[in-house]
Design a protein around this motif. Structure first.
Motif, PDB file in Angstrom:
ATOM      1  N   MET A   1      56.411  -8.473 -90.917  1.00  0.00           N
ATOM      2  CA  MET A   1      55.096  -9.062 -90.795  1.00  0.00           C
ATOM      3  C   MET A   1      54.174  -8.595 -91.933  1.00  0.00           C
ATOM      4  O   MET A   1      53.253  -9.303 -92.307  1.00  0.00           O
ATOM      5  CB  MET A   1      54.535  -8.668 -89.432  1.00  0.00           C
ATOM      6  N   GLU A   2      54.461  -7.430 -92.448  1.00  0.00           N
ATOM      7  CA  GLU A   2      53.666  -6.892 -93.554  1.00  0.00           C
ATOM      8  C   GLU A   2      53.782  -7.774 -94.804  1.00  0.00           C
ATOM      9  O   GLU A   2      52.811  -7.979 -95.524  1.00  0.00           O
ATOM     10  CB  GLU A   2      54.136  -5.469 -93.867  1.00  0.00           C
ATOM     11  N   PHE A   3      54.985  -8.299 -95.038  1.00  0.00           N
ATOM     12  CA  PHE A   3      55.200  -9.156 -96.204  1.00  0.00           C
ATOM     13  C   PHE A   3      54.347 -10.419 -96.124  1.00  0.00           C
ATOM     14  O   PHE A   3      53.770 -10.861 -97.125  1.00  0.00           O
ATOM     15  CB  PHE A   3      56.683  -9.522 -96.310  1.00  0.00           C
ATOM     16  N   ILE A   4      54.241 -10.991 -94.936  1.00  0.00           N
ATOM     17  CA  ILE A   4      53.450 -12.212 -94.763  1.00  0.00           C
ATOM     18  C   ILE A   4      51.969 -11.922 -95.005  1.00  0.00           C
ATOM     19  O   ILE A   4      51.268 -12.712 -95.641  1.00  0.00           O
ATOM     20  CB  ILE A   4      53.687 -12.806 -93.367  1.00  0.00           C
ATOM     21  N   LYS A   5      51.500 -10.779 -94.537  1.00  0.00           N
ATOM     22  CA  LYS A   5      50.098 -10.394 -94.786  1.00  0.00           C
ATOM     23  C   LYS A   5      49.838 -10.205 -96.280  1.00  0.00           C
ATOM     24  O   LYS A   5      48.803 -10.639 -96.797  1.00  0.00           O
ATOM     25  CB  LYS A   5      49.762  -9.113 -94.033  1.00  0.00           C
ATOM     26  N   ASP A   6      50.773  -9.544 -96.947  1.00  0.00           N
ATOM     27  CA  ASP A   6      50.627  -9.346 -98.395  1.00  0.00           C
ATOM     28  C   ASP A   6      50.656 -10.671 -99.150  1.00  0.00           C
ATOM     29  O   ASP A   6      49.886 -10.881-100.083  1.00  0.00           O
ATOM     30  CB  ASP A   6      51.732  -8.440 -98.924  1.00  0.00           C
ATOM     31  N   LEU A   7      51.554 -11.550 -98.742  1.00  0.00           N
ATOM     32  CA  LEU A   7      51.642 -12.860 -99.386  1.00  0.00           C
ATOM     33  C   LEU A   7      50.360 -13.655 -99.183  1.00  0.00           C
ATOM     34  O   LEU A   7      49.838 -14.263-100.123  1.00  0.00           O
ATOM     35  CB  LEU A   7      52.844 -13.631 -98.843  1.00  0.00           C
ATOM     36  N   TRP A   8      49.836 -13.664 -97.959  1.00  0.00           N
ATOM     37  CA  TRP A   8      48.589 -14.382 -97.687  1.00  0.00           C
ATOM     38  C   TRP A   8      47.427 -13.775 -98.471  1.00  0.00           C
ATOM     39  O   TRP A   8      46.582 -14.489 -99.004  1.00  0.00           O
ATOM     40  CB  TRP A   8      48.293 -14.393 -96.194  1.00  0.00           C
ATOM     41  N   GLY A   9      47.382 -12.437 -98.566  1.00  0.00           N
ATOM     42  CA  GLY A   9      46.340 -11.782 -99.358  1.00  0.00           C
ATOM     43  C   GLY A   9      46.420 -12.170-100.822  1.00  0.00           C
ATOM     44  O   GLY A   9      45.404 -12.410-101.475  1.00  0.00           O
ATOM     45  N   PHE A  10      47.632 -12.252-101.357  1.00  0.00           N
ATOM     46  CA  PHE A  10      47.820 -12.675-102.746  1.00  0.00           C
ATOM     47  C   PHE A  10      47.343 -14.104-102.954  1.00  0.00           C
ATOM     48  O   PHE A  10      46.639 -14.406-103.920  1.00  0.00           O
ATOM     49  CB  PHE A  10      49.295 -12.546-103.132  1.00  0.00           C
ATOM     50  N   ARG A  12      45.193 -15.829-101.206  1.00  0.00           N
ATOM     51  CA  ARG A  12      43.740 -15.925-101.061  1.00  0.00           C
ATOM     52  C   ARG A  12      43.007 -15.364-102.268  1.00  0.00           C
ATOM     53  O   ARG A  12      42.051 -15.948-102.770  1.00  0.00           O
ATOM     54  CB  ARG A  12      43.293 -15.157 -99.813  1.00  0.00           C
ATOM     55  N   GLU A  13      43.469 -14.209-102.734  1.00  0.00           N
ATOM     56  CA  GLU A  13      42.773 -13.537-103.833  1.00  0.00           C
ATOM     57  C   GLU A  13      42.922 -14.283-105.159  1.00  0.00           C
ATOM     58  O   GLU A  13      41.972 -14.400-105.925  1.00  0.00           O
ATOM     59  CB  GLU A  13      43.325 -12.113-103.984  1.00  0.00           C
ATOM     60  N   ARG A  14      44.106 -14.801-105.403  1.00  0.00           N
ATOM     61  CA  ARG A  14      44.372 -15.481-106.677  1.00  0.00           C
ATOM     62  C   ARG A  14      44.097 -16.982-106.631  1.00  0.00           C
ATOM     63  O   ARG A  14      44.321 -17.673-107.617  1.00  0.00           O
ATOM     64  CB  ARG A  14      45.831 -15.278-107.080  1.00  0.00           C
ATOM     65  N   LYS A  15      43.658 -17.495-105.477  1.00  0.00           N
ATOM     66  CA  LYS A  15      43.368 -18.927-105.303  1.00  0.00           C
ATOM     67  C   LYS A  15      44.594 -19.786-105.624  1.00  0.00           C
ATOM     68  O   LYS A  15      44.526 -20.770-106.324  1.00  0.00           O
ATOM     69  CB  LYS A  15      42.200 -19.363-106.181  1.00  0.00           C
ATOM     70  N   LYS A  16      45.740 -19.364-105.119  1.00  0.00           N
ATOM     71  CA  LYS A  16      47.008 -20.068-105.360  1.00  0.00           C
ATOM     72  C   LYS A  16      47.476 -20.773-104.080  1.00  0.00           C
ATOM     73  O   LYS A  16      48.629 -20.688-103.692  1.00  0.00           O
ATOM     74  CB  LYS A  16      48.092 -19.084-105.797  1.00  0.00           C
ATOM     75  N   PHE A  17      46.580 -21.486-103.433  1.00  0.00           N
ATOM     76  CA  PHE A  17      46.910 -22.155-102.182  1.00  0.00           C
ATOM     77  C   PHE A  17      47.930 -23.277-102.371  1.00  0.00           C
ATOM     78  O   PHE A  17      48.583 -23.675-101.421  1.00  0.00           O
ATOM     79  CB  PHE A  17      45.653 -22.707-101.515  1.00  0.00           C
TER      80      PHE A  17
END
Length: 49
Positions: A1-10, A12-17
């Motif tokens: 689950m940590e990987f999914i949180k990190d991926l979502w944070g990336f 959001r932060e980089r605006k790569k939706f």
């Protein structure tokens, strides 16, 4: 689950939706391949592609 949180944070932060649909499609194909690798459904799935 940590990987999914990190991926979502990336994303959001980089605006790569725009990467989100690509990741979901790749995950769907991966799950489909793993689940049908040795089953009786495999010939029917392969005819779709």
């Amino acid at each position: 689950m940590e990987f999914i949180k990190d991926l979502w944070g990336f994303l959001r932060e980089r605006k790569k939706f725009w990467l989100l649909p690509l990741i979901l499609i790749l995950l769907t194909f991966g799950v489909l391949i793993v689940l049908t690798a040795g089953s009786a459904i495999a010939p029917f799935i392969y005819t779709l592609f």
